[in-house]
Design an enzyme around this catalytic site. Structure first.
Site, short mmCIF file in Angstrom:
data_model
loop_
_atom_site.label_atom_id
_atom_site.label_comp_id
_atom_site.label_asym_id
_atom_site.label_seq_id
_atom_site.Cartn_x
_atom_site.Cartn_y
_atom_site.Cartn_z
N SER A 173 0.81 -1.21 0.00
CA SER A 173 0.00 0.00 0.00
C SER A 173 0.85 1.27 0.00
CB SER A 173 -0.96 -0.05 1.19
OG SER A 173 -1.96 0.90 1.07
N LYS A 203 -0.87 -4.05 -3.18
CA LYS A 203 -2.17 -3.50 -2.76
C LYS A 203 -2.31 -2.11 -3.35
CE LYS A 203 -5.19 -2.30 1.04
NZ LYS A 203 -5.47 -0.96 0.51
N GLN A 222 -9.10 2.87 0.73
CA GLN A 222 -10.38 2.71 1.41
C GLN A 222 -10.83 4.01 2.07
OE1 GLN A 222 -7.92 0.15 1.66
NE2 GLN A 222 -9.18 -0.74 0.05
#
Length: 494
Positions: free
Chosen positions: A324, A349, A353
């Site tokens: 991420s 990733k 979100q």
């Protein structure tokens, strides 16, 4: 209470829509399972709020589509053999909708879980220090354990699947029911049964829970070839990471560093705002450091206001546990400034979100955006590839030793191979690492037992396995034979 189907749907939909809109100040964006802090409502936030308002206006159209849900609610409520709380059915419906997305990063958190979640983000918490999510209906460790946490010390790894907790199966439990079993007070013990990909038998790992401090920035310097190299290790991107990073970077620059290594190995990610602040320290205003793609496919490039970049080179260290925000960092510095990346391909990733408060203390965390590299590339489920590939010594990849019967001379087993690699990593000479227990392996075991002052038998029994595993974990944690860091420093000093 008997509720007519149409009115039930209205109640549920209005509660969700108004709850989301009325408490929108709680909305935040994050690049993994860690919540972001709010710094005012961004354009993307305003867009989402506008969409929520549109959804409210179109509620009558949606009510017809929700009739099946209302039918199920009524059937269960009126016919189930035992009394069922309406709130239980509604929360179950929300969890079911999110589960149907088959996205481990989109989840529902009830009020109690959200309180625990905020505690984890804001200060410290008690537990084992590992992030889990649901993957293919299995409670799975989705990122490397927090640095110096009980989970790291016990050797847990990303993609480990938790099958049972203290001998009780967690099959059928939702994510947060399982998490509540794993978490616990400092000093208490928990035994996890683990299914590890590539390992034939399940592992039983005992962990002593502890307080998990959320320190995220670690700094050191090394001199090589007459050059001073600064090393900043980032273990996650939390609320204070960017400010701590800037402070430590300024101190290193005042010392006159000739190069910088940013180590995000095993870093699962964190706050998007945090990584943005860090990148704005390096990437000049004429180069994007990130792109965000919204649900409609629209891509937005993000720039800093930095006039000039650094005068020294930078290398980013990554591995399979870098995810991420860590991947955003590595990709941005590489594509934006052509800085090298050393290590192994990262986790992959590439989604972002957002959390939406439901108005009662509960929250939906849902995948809302995709993040792309400065050049518009997606790394989701692919990862960031290093420009200079470098693995660690084999013993870094060994697994906990689980044995019932002692391993001895002339036996052949994958567990013996694991032991041989450990012995070799500790400086003993097993003679081979193919899983066959030969005379040289026996002598290596005897030497190890003698050095550790345990009974010298030449076989791997439970005690020897335990001591051997502890020795390997300590050597890994001490950073000995860190070939990746050595390669990064070599890249900066050659």
């Amino acid at each position: 209470m008997n509720i007519k189907r149409r009115y039930l749907v209205i109640i549920v939909v209005v509660a969700i829509a108004l709850g989301a809109i009325g408490s929108y100040v709680g909305l935040s964006m994050f690049a993994n399972g860690t919540s972001l802090g709010n710094e005012g409502m961004s354009k993307s936030d305003r867009d989402l709020l506008s969409q929520l308002s549109d959804q409210k206006e179109n509620m009558e159209e949606n009510i017809g589509k929700m009739s099946k849900v209302a039918d199920a609610f009524s059937i269960i409520k009126e016919n189930y053999v035992e009394d069922v709380e309406e709130s239980q059915l509604i929360e179950g419906a929300i969890q079911g909708m999110l589960s149907s997305l088959e996205d481990p990063y989109s989840v529902y958190m009830d009020q109690e879980t959200m309180e625990q979640f905020n505690e984890q983000i804001e200060s410290s918490f008690e537990g084992i220090g590992a992030e889990v999510s649901m993957k293919e209906d299995n409670v799975t460790i989705v990122a490397p354990p927090i640095k110096d946490s009980p989970a790291e010390k016990a050797g847990l790894k990303p993609n480990d699947q938790v099958l049972s907790v203290d001998g009780e199966s967690i099959d059928g439990l939702d994510l947060y029911e399982a998490v509540n079993k794993i978490r616990g007070e400092k000093g208490s013990k928990v035994v996890l049964e683990i299914n590890r990909p590539g390992v034939e038998e399940t592992l039983e790992i005992e962990i002593t829970r502890d307080s998990i401090p959320l320190e995220t920035v670690y700094v050191e310097t090394k001199e090589q070839n007459g050059k001073l190299i600064g090393i900043i290790e980032l273990t996650s991107f939390s609320e204070n990471t960017a400010n701590d990073f800037k402070k430590e970077l300024t101190d290193l620059e005042e010392q006159g560093i000739d190069g910088l290594v940013i180590d995000v190995r095993g870093n699962p990610g964190g706050l998007l705002q945090s990584i943005e602040k860090i990148l704005k320290e390096f990437i000049p205003e004429d180069t994007p450091y990130l792109q965000i793609e919204d649900p409609s496919g629209k891509k937005t490039r993000y720039f800093s206001d930095l006039k000039t970049g650094k005068t020294y080179p930078v290398v980013t260290l990554i591995n399979e546990g870098s995810a991420s925000a860590s991947e955003i960092l590595a990709a941005a510095l590489n594509e934006g400034l052509d800085y090298d990346i050393v290590g192994e391909t990262s986790f992959g990733k590439g989604t972002v979100q957002q959390t939406v408060s439901m108005g009662d203390g509960s929250t939906i965390k849902i995948t809302r955006f995709k993040w792309l590299t400065p050049e518009g590339n997606s790394i989701h489920e692919v990862g960031v590839k290093p420009t200079i590939e470098q693995k660690m010594p084999d013993y870094y990849y060994t697994n906990p030793i689980q044995i019932e019967d002692a391993l001895a001379l002339d036996e052949s087993d994958s567990k013996i191979e694991n032991v041989q690699i450990m012995l070799e990593g500790l400086g003993y000479k097993p003679g081979r690492t193919d899983g066959y227990f030969n005379k040289s392996t026996q002598e290596a075991v005897e030497n190890f037992q003698r050095d550790k002052e345990i009974e010298v038998t030449g076989v791997i029994d439970t005690k020897t396995a335990e001591v051997l595993q502890t020795a390997i974990i300590e050597k890994v944690r001490d950073g000995e034979d860190d070939l990746q860091l050595e390669k990064a420093i070599e890249t900066l000093t050659d």
